[in-house]
Structures are given as structure tokens and as C-alpha cells.
Design an enzyme around this catalytic site. Structure first.
Site, PDB file in Angstrom:
ATOM      1  N   HIS A  22      -8.380  -3.733  -7.600  1.00  0.00           N
ATOM      2  CA  HIS A  22      -8.110  -3.009  -6.344  1.00  0.00           C
ATOM      3  C   HIS A  22      -9.415  -2.803  -5.574  1.00  0.00           C
ATOM      4  CE1 HIS A  22      -5.154  -0.708  -4.045  1.00  0.00           C
ATOM      5  NE2 HIS A  22      -6.063   0.243  -3.863  1.00  0.00           N
ATOM      6  N   ARG A  31       0.802  -1.212   0.000  1.00  0.00           N
ATOM      7  CA  ARG A  31       0.000   0.000   0.000  1.00  0.00           C
ATOM      8  C   ARG A  31       0.844   1.276   0.000  1.00  0.00           C
ATOM      9  NH1 ARG A  31      -4.427   1.015   4.631  1.00  0.00           N
ATOM     10  NH2 ARG A  31      -5.247  -0.927   3.773  1.00  0.00           N
ATOM     11  N   TYR A  39     -17.483  13.517 -14.024  1.00  0.00           N
ATOM     12  CA  TYR A  39     -17.377  14.699 -14.882  1.00  0.00           C
ATOM     13  C   TYR A  39     -16.076  14.742 -15.682  1.00  0.00           C
ATOM     14  CZ  TYR A  39     -21.163  16.372 -11.885  1.00  0.00           C
ATOM     15  OH  TYR A  39     -22.336  16.501 -11.207  1.00  0.00           O
TER      16      TYR A  39
END
Length: 750
Positions: free
Chosen positions: A82, A36, A127
Site C-alpha cells: 500500500h 479506496r 510506541y
């Protein structure tokens, strides 16, 4: 670490809670560290970044393709590779798309992807649109060539690459930061051309030292054009140990008297800087600045204008203050902590990073060449079978038409293996043309040459290194650019002190006999004409500036300093100095002085001892002051006298018995504290009994004159007259004329 597990009679397992929690936390820690928070040295990516880049390549979002909604990419990433939160995943993607966050962005974004003022002001993923940058080819171009290991995804339904076959040391180029369990990483970005140049040098000279590599790698190279002002010695230590810090400073210039900031440090918000400067202006901590404007636009992304009060304001000094008090100067922690090729986290120095990455790159290239060689050999093997078929085409066709299972018959008749026989059976009719045999022979010749070339590369370390060097240099030429963050040596930033922020105005500090103090504006004040309390009166005054400290000397030889601008006005009767200072019991204030810290002054006692000090030596922030002048038994403090020219000025001392001695003040030592040297010879016993002592001392220029006062009589001695009283320091001096045996004081003649 193993857990002690007990099997109960009913078959259940029993584990000590401390053992279970310890093992569970260790497993979690190792997951956070390896999967991570820390980047891998090979491709310089964390797992989430690697999966985003790979998912985008699988979606066909190359630099040459059209943009697609970012939500499409994030959906693929969290659905296939993931399984974490979409917002965290999208934020990682945004970071890779921001040119002000990444030195070499991996993602090309369309829409609102945040701004330097607010990096987290990006629009939602529904968007924005995105695709990969051309730079991402350096991580992906060799992916399908057997260069990396593949592993199952989280649910085992498909495979994903364990790492990407980076062609450049991305771990240094883009850097990264992360917090794991018990460790963290902060890797600054670097310039591609510099890092590649160091890699090439290391390939040519494997025993190259860190100093050799630092000729190529000058230092970090941030996305902004702010200056890196870290000393070269500190940068060397940082690359030597893998830990340190880097300091960056904004770039400014002066235009028509205004200060214009054109570049901000990495990750610094222009809006926040404006807020910090405006806050100081409101609190009147920047009296030299009258206006502040933000003129940033599309053509000038950073243009902050600071308007000084007048053209006499020193722009450099003002900026040094702002560097010390705002984000215009920022320090970055550096910690080269990463997952090495051995799979373990470690803080590495620059030489180890480059050496380890080159070994990774060498292995990647070797695997790529081996993969291609195997493909060539496989194709040559098939072409051999096809050539046999074309040379015996009629018989091959007969066997295929007449045999139920033609493959084993073909294998037995022509000595073919299964792969060759299968390729013959899969031939299309269009490939039975006469020219096909020539094509096969031509392809064989080309592949044979390629095989020879590949075997030569794999069989020679020197040729392999040469290939890696050529590829590195070519990539640096195509994707590299000039350094953005210049490395410069600058003076240390220092904030203005409270005194420096005060306007410099002439003032006169007045001390009364009872120890009351006040400050009058201007130097044309008559201190004796001021009003005093009943029984009190004028004692001594000093002229200076409002931004200077007033230094007071008490009867025990201790010195104190008070900020002049804090003293009460002379319109009133002032305030007792003991309210601000804490002199010894019974001590009185005997002198006051105002001058620059480097101004030399004569410190003396009426026992005839003294020395030269600087005003800075007398300064003390302690209410109890500091011991400066040591007094012999029975001696008293004389008022300090300023020395204008320590090299040529003369000292004149007069005792109560009318003895005068004159000698160069340069014969006295320069001390910070002490008793000093003998100025005029007076027996110590006579001082203790107050039979003889120094009445007055003064300092004058070599051509100056003094006036001696005795009651109503006075006598002016010019340079020629003073020659009679010249003598060696410490002598008794000569007697003054009759009538001047009881001298009151000696003053420099005007």
C-alpha cells in the site's frame, strides 16, 4: 469512454484538454470508489484494511503470538502492498484496534490506542505494539487453501490476495464509512449471532422475505450500550431500501435523587457532553441542575452524574431536554453502499446483502473443498507410485544404482508418470523400513475416505449448504456475543421552551384604561391602588403564573399573547401594550386572561352571541395577533370568562333592559374562532342602534349564586332564585325585579 487522439506530423499525440481531463477524472473516480473508499461485500474490508490484516498475518502476528511494534507492520504494509502515507495507514490500523470504534476489533493493541473521549489521541506507531485479534482468524484461516484470487502488488515483486475468504459477513458485523466520488457509504455494525441466524434461515429458505429476516436481525448493534430508539417501522424501511438513519440515546438511572448516565451513544465523547451541559448551566438554561460530575473510572468507563436542584425535579423531563440539546442523543446516517460480487458499487437492501454474501461464501467453500480434493488426489497418486516401489523394492534399488538416468527406466518398467517416479527417487533411506508399506496403505485408506467425503459435498447442494450452516453456527458460538445496544421505544426528546425554564411564581397582570401594562408579583395586589399616569386608571387585571402567557383581547375581537416574565414591574407605571403588539388602528384592549392552554373560556359579544374556546386557541406569536371573535354590526367585545367545569357550569347573561337568562354553558359550541351561537335573544337592529345589548355575562357552578348590581342597589340570587330565569339558549330571558332595570354588572356571589 474513448478519447479522440490526433497524430501530428511529427508523431506527437494531440488530445483535447476537455476530453483528457474528463477521462482522467473518471479514472480517478473509479479508483477511489473501487480501491479506496467502499468495502467489498465478501470480506467487508477496504483495500488498506485488507492489506494491514494480510501483512500482519505474514509477519506471524497471530492472536497467540507476541506483540510487535506497530511501525514494523506499517512499514511492511506501505513498503510491500500500500504505497500511501504512513500516518493514514496507521490511523486505519488504529480504528481496527479500538473496541469503542469496531464492534469486533481485528487488531489487538498494546499501549495508547486512543479513548472514547478522543479517538485520535493514540500514540505514535513507534510506541505502540500490536498483533491480530482472534476474530481475524475468521478472515484469514482459509487464505492458503485456494479460496481467493491473487494479484501482483503495486511493483509486481510479490502477490497479494484480491480479497480475504471471510467465514462470516464482516461487512455487516463491523460496518464502515467512507466518502468516494459522487457516493458514500455508512454501514452500521450488527450482532454476529443475529446476522448468522439470518444467514442460516436464508440457507434453509432461499425465498425468505425481508420480514422473515428481520425476525433474526433486530437492528444495528453498536459497540456501546446506548439504546437504539428508532421506531421498528423506520428500521424496516432502512433495511428495505438500504438507506435511512438510526437514532441512539444514552442510558441513565436515578440514584439517591441524582441522574447517573451509564452509557453514551456510539462515537460520542463524554468530555464533550460534559462541556455541553456545563455550557447550558452557565447560560442559565438548566436552572433545575445545580451540579455536574464525571465519576468515570476503570470499573465504570461511563459515569456522568447530574445533580438536580431538588427531589421535585422530574428526572425524565430533564433528560428529554438534554437528549434534544446535547450529544446524549445522536442520529447516524445509514447507507448500505458497497462493492458487490460483480465488482460494482451499489446500495443494497438486507436481503440482497445476505443473499450475495452467501453466494460468495458458497463459492469460497466450494473452492476450498475443490482445492483439498485436488491435494488428496495428488497424494493418492503419489502413494500409488510409492506402493509399487515398495512391492518391487529390490528391482527399484537395482535400477537406481545401475542406471545413469533411472527416472525414465522406472517410468517404463513400472508404468509410472513423472511425478510418481520423482517421488520414488526422493525417498530417504529411513523410509525403506518394512512398516512403511503398512503406513502407505493406511494413509491411502484415510485419504480415500476423505476423497469420498469431499466428492459427496461437492456433488450435493444440500450437503454443501449443511456444511456452510454448521461452520456459520460454530463460528457464531465461538466468536459471537450478546447484543449490546438494546432496542427500545422511547418518547421523543423535546427541549425546554424559554417559558418552561422560568420559575413558576404567582403574578398579577394589570391593564390600564389607556392600554398600559405591567406585572406585579403575587396575587394579593390591589390593582386599583397602584399609581397611574394622569388621566389614566385601572381597567382590568388577571392572576396567573410567571411562566404563563398573558392573553389580551382587543375591541375588534383579535387575541394577542405576551410572555408574562417579559412585562415591566408594577413598581413603575408599566409600558404601552402597543409597543409590543400591533392592533388595528383605533382598537383598544378590552380584556386580559392568564391560564393553562387547556383552560376553557367563554368568548362573547354584547350582541348576545358567543362560544367556548381554550386559552391555547387564543395564543398567537404574531404581533398583529389573530382574529378570534367575530362581532355583529354595532356589537362590542365582552371580557372573557373562565369556565371551571364545562359539563355542569351555568351561564348567566343580563341585558341593559334588565332581562336575565340562565342555561348550561355546555349548550354552547367549542370553537377556535367565529361569531358563536345565540346566547340571549336580542333583535339585531336594536344591537346595531345600541338600544339593547348584553351588559354582563358570568359563569357559575350549578349550586352557585350571583349578585346583580344596579347603581347603589344589589340583589343576590341563589340557586333556587335563579330557577325563575332558567330557559333555553337564545331566548329573551325574564325581567329582573323593579329597580334592577338598569343593571351595571353581574358577579358570582362569594
Amino acid at each position: 469512454m474513448t478519447m479522440n487522439i490526433t497524430i501530428n506530423a511529427d508523431g506527437t499525440e494531440q488530445i483535447a484538454l476537455s476530453s483528457y481531463t474528463r477521462q482522467a477524472y473518471l479514472n480517478y473516480s473509479m479508483y477511489v470508489i473501487n480501491d479506496r473508499a467502499l468495502p467489498y461485500i465478501g470480506d467487508g474490508l477496504k483495500p488498506v484494511q485488507r492489506r494491514i490484516v494480510y501483512a500482519m498475518s505474514e509477519l506471524g502476528l497471530k492472536a497467540s503470538s507476541k506483540f510487535k511494534k506497530s511501525a514494523r507492520t506499517i512499514g511492511d504494509v506501505i513498503g510491500k502492498f500500500h504505497p500511501h502515507g504512513d500516518s493514514a495507514c496507521y490511523e486505519a490500523m488504529v480504528l481496527m484496534a479500538q473496541p469503542f470504534s469496531y464492534r469486533y476489533p481485528l487488531v489487538d493493541g498494546q499501549g495508547n490506542w486512543g479513548s472514547p473521549d478522543d479517538p485520535k489521541s493514540f500514540a505514535a506507531m513507534r510506541y505502540t505494539e500490536s498483533k491480530l485479534q482472534k476474530y481475524a482468524e475468521l478472515l484469514l484461516s482459509e487464505l492458503g487453501q485456494g479460496t481467493v484470487e491473487w494479484k501482483p502488488n503495486f511493483d509486481g515483486t510479490m502477490d497479494e490476495p484480491a480479497l480475504l475468504p471471510a467465514r462470516v459477513p464482516n461487512v455487516l458485523l463491523n460496518g464502515g464509512s467512507g466518502i468516494a466520488v459522487g457516493m458514500a457509504t455508512d454501514i452500521p455494525p450488527h450482532n454476529m449471532r443475529e446476522v448468522v441466524s439470518a444467514c442460516v434461515h436464508l440457507l434453509d429458505a432461499p425465498k425468505a422475505t425481508l420480514a422473515d429476516l428481520l425476525i433474526h436481525v433486530k437492528g444495528p448493534d453498536y459497540p456501546t450500550e446506548a439504546e437504539i430508539i428508532t421506531p421498528l417501522a423506520d428500521l424496516r424501511t432502512m433495511y428495505e431500501t438500504g438507506r435511512g438513519s438510526v437514532k441512539a440515546r444514552a442510558v441513565y438511572k436515578v440514584e439517591d435523587g441524582d441522574i447517573v448516565i451509564t452509557a453514551l451513544p456510539y462515537q460520542v465523547s463524554g468530555a464533550k457532553v460534559l462541556e455541553q451541559i456545563a455550557g447550558q448551566m452557565q447560560k442559565k438554561k438548566l436552572p433545575m441542575v445545580v451540579d455536574l460530575r464525571d465519576e468515570s473510572d476503570h470499573e465504570n468507563p461511563t459515569r456522568i452524574v447530574i445533580v438536580p436542584r431538588s427531589n421535585r425535579i422530574d428526572a425524565d423531563e430533564t433528560m428529554l431536554h438534554l437528549f434534544a440539546t446535547t450529544d446524549l442523543e445522536k442520529s447516524y446516517r445509514v447507507n448500505f453502499n458497497m462493492i458487490g460480487t460483480n465488482g460494482r458499487p451499489q446500495v443494497k437492501d438486507l436481503r440482497v446483502i445476505l443473499t450475495e454474501w452467501l453466494s460468495f461464501r458458497t463459492e469460497t467453500v466450494r473452492r476450498r473443498l475443490q482445492y483439498r480434493l485436488q491435494k488428496v488426489l495428488d497424494r493418492l497418486h503419489i502413494l500409488e507410485g510409492l506402493l509399487v516401489a515398495f512391492l518391487n523394492i529390490d528391482e527399484v534399488i537395482h535400477i537406481i544404482r545401475t542406471e545413469d538416468k533411472p527416472k525414465p527406466v522406472l517410468m517404463a518398467r513400472f508404468g509410472l508418470d513423472d511425478v510418481q517416479a520423482e517421488s520414488i527417487l526422493e525417498l530417504k533411506l529411513r523410509h525403506l523400513a518394512k512398516l512403511e508399506e503398512m503406513k502407505i496403505r493406511g494413509e491411502q485408506d484415510e485419504l480415500a475416505k476423505e476423497r469420498e467425503h469431499l466428492e459427496g459435498l461437492l456433488g450435493s447442494e444440500r450437503k454443501l449448504k449443511t456444511l456452510i450452516k454448521k461452520e456459520l453456527i460454530a463460528d457464531a458460538e465461538q466468536y459471537g456475543d450478546d447484543r449490546r445496544s438494546p432496542l427500545v421505544q422511547r418518547s421523543e426528546a423535546q427541549a425546554f421552551s424559554e417559558v418552561e425554564l422560568i420559575s413558576s411564581e404567582p403574578v398579577t397582570v394589570v391593564l390600564s384604561k389607556s392600554g398600559w401594562v405591567r406585572a406585579a408579583k403575587g396575587h394579593d395586589v390591589d390593582p386599583e391602588a397602584l399609581q397611574y399616569k394622569s388621566g389614566d386608571g385601572f381597567k382590568i387585571a388577571a392572576k396567573g403564573k410567571s411562566n404563563q402567557s398573558a392573553v389580551f383581547l382587543d375591541s375588534t375581537g383579535r387575541a394577542y399573547s405576551v410572555q408574562t416574565h417579559t412585562l415591566p414591574s408594577a413598581r413603575g407605571q408599566g409600558e404601552p401594550l402597543t409597543g409590543r403588539l400591533a392592533p388595528p388602528s383605533g382598537a383598544s384592549f378590552e380584556g386580559v386572561l392568564m391560564a393553562d392552554d387547556k383552560q376553557r373560556v367563554l368568548m362573547a359579544s354584547d350582541a348576545g352571541y358567543g362560544f367556548v374556546a381554550t386559552v391555547g386557541d387564543l395564543q398567537s406569536k404574531n404581533k398583529a395577533g389573530k382574529s378570534v371573535l367575530t362581532l355583529p354590526k354595532g356589537a362590542r367585545v365582552l371580557t372573557p370568562t373562565q369556565i371551571q367545569n364545562p359539563e355542569t357550569d351555568l351561564l348567566v347573561a343580563v341585558t341593559n333592559e334588565g332581562r336575565m337568562l340562565c342555561f348550561p354553558v355546555a349548550e354552547l359550541p367549542v370553537l377556535a374562532r367565529g361569531k358563536g351561537n345565540k346566547i340571549i335573544g336580542i333583535p339585531s337592529g336594536r344591537v346595531a342602534d345600541r338600544l339593547e345589548f348584553v351588559v354582563s355575562m358570568t359563569v357559575l357552578s350549578a349550586e352557585g349564586a350571583v349578585t346583580v348590581y344596579a347603581g347603589r342597589r344589589h340583589l343576590t340570587l341563589k340557586a333556587g332564585d335563579l330557577a325563575h330565569y332558567h330557559g333555553e339558549r337564545g331566548r329573551r330571558g325574564n325581567k329582573l325585579p323593579r329597580g334592577f332595570q338598569n343593571v351595571d354588572r353581574v358577579e358570582v356571589a362569594q
